[in-house]
Enzyme design. Sequence first.
Site, PDB file in Angstrom:
ATOM      1  N   ASP A 156      -8.638  -4.027  -4.842  1.00 36.89           N
ATOM      2  CA  ASP A 156      -7.321  -3.650  -4.331  1.00 36.89           C
ATOM      3  C   ASP A 156      -6.250  -4.504  -4.999  1.00 36.89           C
ATOM      4  O   ASP A 156      -6.417  -5.724  -5.127  1.00 36.89           O
ATOM      5  CB  ASP A 156      -7.244  -3.864  -2.818  1.00 36.89           C
ATOM      6  CG  ASP A 156      -7.045  -2.558  -2.058  1.00 36.89           C
ATOM      7  OD1 ASP A 156      -6.092  -1.839  -2.399  1.00 36.89           O
ATOM      8  OD2 ASP A 156      -7.834  -2.277  -1.139  1.00 36.89           O
ATOM      9  N   GLY A 169     -11.066 -13.998 -13.144  1.00 36.05           N
ATOM     10  CA  GLY A 169     -10.196 -12.836 -13.042  1.00 36.05           C
ATOM     11  C   GLY A 169      -9.760 -12.326 -14.397  1.00 36.05           C
ATOM     12  O   GLY A 169     -10.319 -12.696 -15.436  1.00 36.05           O
ATOM     13  N   ASP A 180     -10.355   0.614   7.795  1.00 33.79           N
ATOM     14  CA  ASP A 180      -9.116  -0.135   7.970  1.00 33.79           C
ATOM     15  C   ASP A 180      -7.939   0.777   7.647  1.00 33.79           C
ATOM     16  O   ASP A 180      -8.021   1.656   6.803  1.00 33.79           O
ATOM     17  CB  ASP A 180      -9.092  -1.427   7.147  1.00 33.79           C
ATOM     18  CG  ASP A 180      -9.245  -1.200   5.655  1.00 33.79           C
ATOM     19  OD1 ASP A 180      -9.745  -0.137   5.239  1.00 33.79           O
ATOM     20  OD2 ASP A 180      -8.870  -2.105   4.883  1.00 33.79           O
ATOM     21  N   ASP A 228     -11.449  -4.487   3.121  1.00 36.31           N
ATOM     22  CA  ASP A 228     -12.428  -3.414   2.933  1.00 36.31           C
ATOM     23  C   ASP A 228     -13.854  -3.897   3.168  1.00 36.31           C
ATOM     24  O   ASP A 228     -14.710  -3.133   3.629  1.00 36.31           O
ATOM     25  CB  ASP A 228     -12.308  -2.827   1.531  1.00 36.31           C
ATOM     26  CG  ASP A 228     -11.078  -1.946   1.373  1.00 36.31           C
ATOM     27  OD1 ASP A 228     -10.596  -1.422   2.388  1.00 36.31           O
ATOM     28  OD2 ASP A 228     -10.607  -1.794   0.238  1.00 36.31           O
ATOM     29  N   CYS A 260       0.808  -1.218   0.000  1.00 38.92           N
ATOM     30  CA  CYS A 260       0.000   0.000   0.000  1.00 38.92           C
ATOM     31  C   CYS A 260       0.841   1.268   0.000  1.00 38.92           C
ATOM     32  O   CYS A 260       0.303   2.364  -0.152  1.00 38.92           O
ATOM     33  CB  CYS A 260      -0.955  -0.007   1.199  1.00 38.92           C
ATOM     34  SG  CYS A 260      -2.331  -1.159   0.995  1.00 38.92           S
ATOM     35  N   SER A 282     -15.505   8.773   0.097  1.00 36.48           N
ATOM     36  CA  SER A 282     -14.142   8.381   0.499  1.00 36.48           C
ATOM     37  C   SER A 282     -14.162   7.239   1.503  1.00 36.48           C
ATOM     38  O   SER A 282     -13.321   7.172   2.406  1.00 36.48           O
ATOM     39  CB  SER A 282     -13.371   9.581   1.087  1.00 36.48           C
ATOM     40  OG  SER A 282     -13.224  10.601   0.132  1.00 36.48           O
ATOM     41  N   ASP A 341     -14.439   2.904   2.413  1.00 35.10           N
ATOM     42  CA  ASP A 341     -13.571   1.784   2.079  1.00 35.10           C
ATOM     43  C   ASP A 341     -14.092   0.928   0.933  1.00 35.10           C
ATOM     44  O   ASP A 341     -13.315   0.210   0.300  1.00 35.10           O
ATOM     45  CB  ASP A 341     -13.371   0.904   3.319  1.00 35.10           C
ATOM     46  CG  ASP A 341     -12.668   1.657   4.431  1.00 35.10           C
ATOM     47  OD1 ASP A 341     -11.601   2.224   4.151  1.00 35.10           O
ATOM     48  OD2 ASP A 341     -13.180   1.691   5.558  1.00 35.10           O
ATOM     49  N   SER A 380      -5.935 -10.946 -16.514  1.00 33.98           N
ATOM     50  CA  SER A 380      -4.480 -10.843 -16.446  1.00 33.98           C
ATOM     51  C   SER A 380      -3.937 -10.144 -17.679  1.00 33.98           C
ATOM     52  O   SER A 380      -4.491 -10.273 -18.776  1.00 33.98           O
ATOM     53  CB  SER A 380      -3.848 -12.233 -16.315  1.00 33.98           C
ATOM     54  OG  SER A 380      -4.180 -13.029 -17.446  1.00 33.98           O
TER      55      SER A 380
END
Length: 340
Positions: free
Chosen positions: A63, A133, A221, A86, A13, A44, A46, A135
């Site tokens: 994320d 997903g 978090d 989150d 992060c 703003s 999470d 890639s």
Amino acid sequence: MKSFLSSCTTGGCGAKIGPGELSKVLSGLPVFQDPQLLVGFDASDDAAVYQINEDTAIVSTVDFFTPMVEDPRTFGRIAAANALSDVYAMGGSPLFALNLVCYPEREDIQDLGEILAGGAEKLQEAGAVLCGGHSIYDREPKYGLAVTGRLNPRQIWKNNTPQPGDRLILTKPLGVGIVMAALRGEMAEAAAVEAALASMQRLNKYAAEKARDFPIHACTDITGFGLLAHTREMAGGSTTIVLYPSALPYIAQAYTYAQGYLLTAAGQRNRNFMEGAVEFGDTPFPLQELMLDPQTSGGLLLSVPGDCAQEALRAIQETEPQAALIGEVLPRQDFPILLG
């Protein structure tokens, strides 16, 4: 094969765009109106929350980041725990996730398999399902998740709704960003790295499950913007939050590294963002840096009514022994954050 750390300019992060710069960019976007959109990017918060019916809302978040450790499977676990966090921070439970992958064409594809396996481990631990997903090839490896969860729309934990009289509980120790910077510079002690890796791989699931037994007025978090910037968001425009630096949980060696001015670029961006919002006074410099330190898969910051805060802390400490009461909420003062 070139190592993960040497192939990446930054990791975790700490790679996030700074809060000030990000705010400027987002301010130019249109605000989308929908009566079922309960939490959007303009808040703003999470994650986004979209109501489906009277009792069900979808919570959605994404994320991803570059590696901060050499071991691919460990990196996968950390990235997944961070992405899942989150959902827990909003008071929700994860349902399913999609992998997000950027990977160098010339790197060993087996390492990518290890990254994905580490992420899958954390999804299984969370009770969520991996559905697919996307890639692409890229110069630096990056991995994360798009996560969808659910919650009761009447029980959303927003990040900016604390009430005067609340006490603040932080569920994980600070300092992982500083420790990872020391690791990158080959100056980190083994015990510090072990503590940081354990913290980053730890799901916030367990703290959230304990917290659900208590009235939670606000929650977030702690990630790349550091404790102070996330606390500033929580204070909003109507309250002031008093933090007690001496009560903060942190990785012991991180204090020593900060004392020796082993700092992170992201931490300094966070310091610039906090200018005018907090006065450090006589707070020791290492504690200042720990409060500004970018956390990867950091702990939950919970705003709990004062009359049940100690009971809530004891319950959370059953699974998160380093959790601590670190502050309280007051009516608005001159600054959004005070240090006690």
